[in-house]
Enzyme design. Sequence first.
Site, PDB file in Angstrom:
ATOM      1  N   TYR A 193      44.657  52.595  47.019  1.00 28.92           N
ATOM      2  CA  TYR A 193      43.775  51.507  46.602  1.00 28.92           C
ATOM      3  C   TYR A 193      43.580  50.504  47.734  1.00 28.92           C
ATOM      4  CZ  TYR A 193      41.218  48.631  43.341  1.00 28.92           C
ATOM      5  OH  TYR A 193      40.201  47.956  42.719  1.00 28.92           O
ATOM      6  N   HIS A 207      38.671  39.908  41.478  1.00 25.38           N
ATOM      7  CA  HIS A 207      37.475  40.558  42.013  1.00 25.38           C
ATOM      8  C   HIS A 207      37.251  41.933  41.405  1.00 25.38           C
ATOM      9  CE1 HIS A 207      34.969  42.832  44.863  1.00 25.38           C
ATOM     10  NE2 HIS A 207      34.478  41.665  45.246  1.00 25.38           N
ATOM     11  N   ASP A 208      38.287  42.755  41.388  1.00 23.86           N
ATOM     12  CA  ASP A 208      38.176  44.108  40.846  1.00 23.86           C
ATOM     13  C   ASP A 208      38.683  44.214  39.420  1.00 23.86           C
ATOM     14  OD1 ASP A 208      37.311  44.706  43.367  1.00 23.86           O
ATOM     15  OD2 ASP A 208      38.906  46.136  43.847  1.00 23.86           O
ATOM     16  N   THR A 209      39.125  43.088  38.866  1.00 19.23           N
ATOM     17  CA  THR A 209      39.742  43.112  37.543  1.00 19.23           C
ATOM     18  C   THR A 209      39.069  42.087  36.637  1.00 19.23           C
ATOM     19  OG1 THR A 209      41.491  41.661  38.418  1.00 19.23           O
ATOM     20  CG2 THR A 209      41.949  44.036  38.346  1.00 19.23           C
TER      21      THR A 209
END
Length: 378
Positions: free
Chosen positions: A163, A219-221
């Site tokens: 990731y 940001h990604d969550t």
Amino acid sequence: MLTQYSILLGAVVGSLAASAPTTFTAPAAAPTDQSSFYVGYSNGTITNTPYVPGKVFDRFVQIWLENTDFATALANPVLKSLTTQGILLTSYYAVTHPSEPNYIASVGGDFFGLAADSLTYIPSNVSTIVDLLELKGISWSSYQENMPTDGYQGYSYTNPDGYTYYVRKHNPLVVYDSVGMNATRGARIRNFNDFAVDVNNDTLSQWMFVTPNLLDDAHDTSVTYAGSWIDYWLVPLLQDPNFNTPGTLILLTFDENGSDNINNQVYSLLLGGVIPQSLWNTTDDTFYTHYSILSTVQNNWGLGNLGRQDINNTVNNVFAFVADATGYQNNGLTTQNLPLLNLTGTYPGPLNPNDYAPWEPPTSGTGAGGGPTYFGSS
């Protein structure tokens, strides 16, 4: 001749090999512990200049989260609870979209027309808050979660689990060549294992910029995930005297909101040992922007200015908690007749390929610190 180059790589950085988890997992038992998850080994304790007292605070810590509307952030239970321990800034605005220009604006006083999250290098004769701090002997550092090495120049970094947690676009000082390409200064852009060592050794700097990784900053969550990280990382540190001294001011903020069709209001909270309990759970409706970070720091330590938006009296209000103590006069704007700060790609500048304008030297003027404009080598 000033030169710059910017390679557009896209606004969203993520890994093709792994998807974002939905539940936060602590990387270590405490934020003061090192972790193999952070990847980068510590380079040992940072060395700072002697302490320089400020007029109101002696340490300033800013922590940035991502892409969330004001109301959504305020509804999060962790952030709502923290709000009872500080001053909620109810009229605080990011300065544009997307993320990267907000970050670079907060340390350099402008985003120079940038309208993308790109691999950007700002020429070495463009100054930053680092120049102003160093002129007064004030120590500084930046802590970037999952950055593999101090001063890392890469656009992103993918952990062994597949990731991509770290991105350069959320690391504003490294974007400026006067910092990132300077070996001594670059070494002060550190990782979270360094942070654990520095806080345990009581060697944290007086000015700090903290960026969580792409999961922990929302940001990604989601803000729920970010709230869990705040509960793990920041909440315990508020009780740590090596981090939160009686003279510490902490700004918890977001880079931008998540809605391009409304003005760019973001949740922002002032915390820390310097905030008296009489001001806990209060609000301040003064109009602030990310440029207010520069103005407040300049006002507190009597610094010069960068001759950019930090001397624009419309957008550079000093946090009232500080301005009231120093006698600084803000512009009186609160929630009415505010400038639109949700516009993307409409500002000319050397980083805007569709509306190019050359690099301009600073404009001589007076900022909130009262000192002269810093021209550096431009």
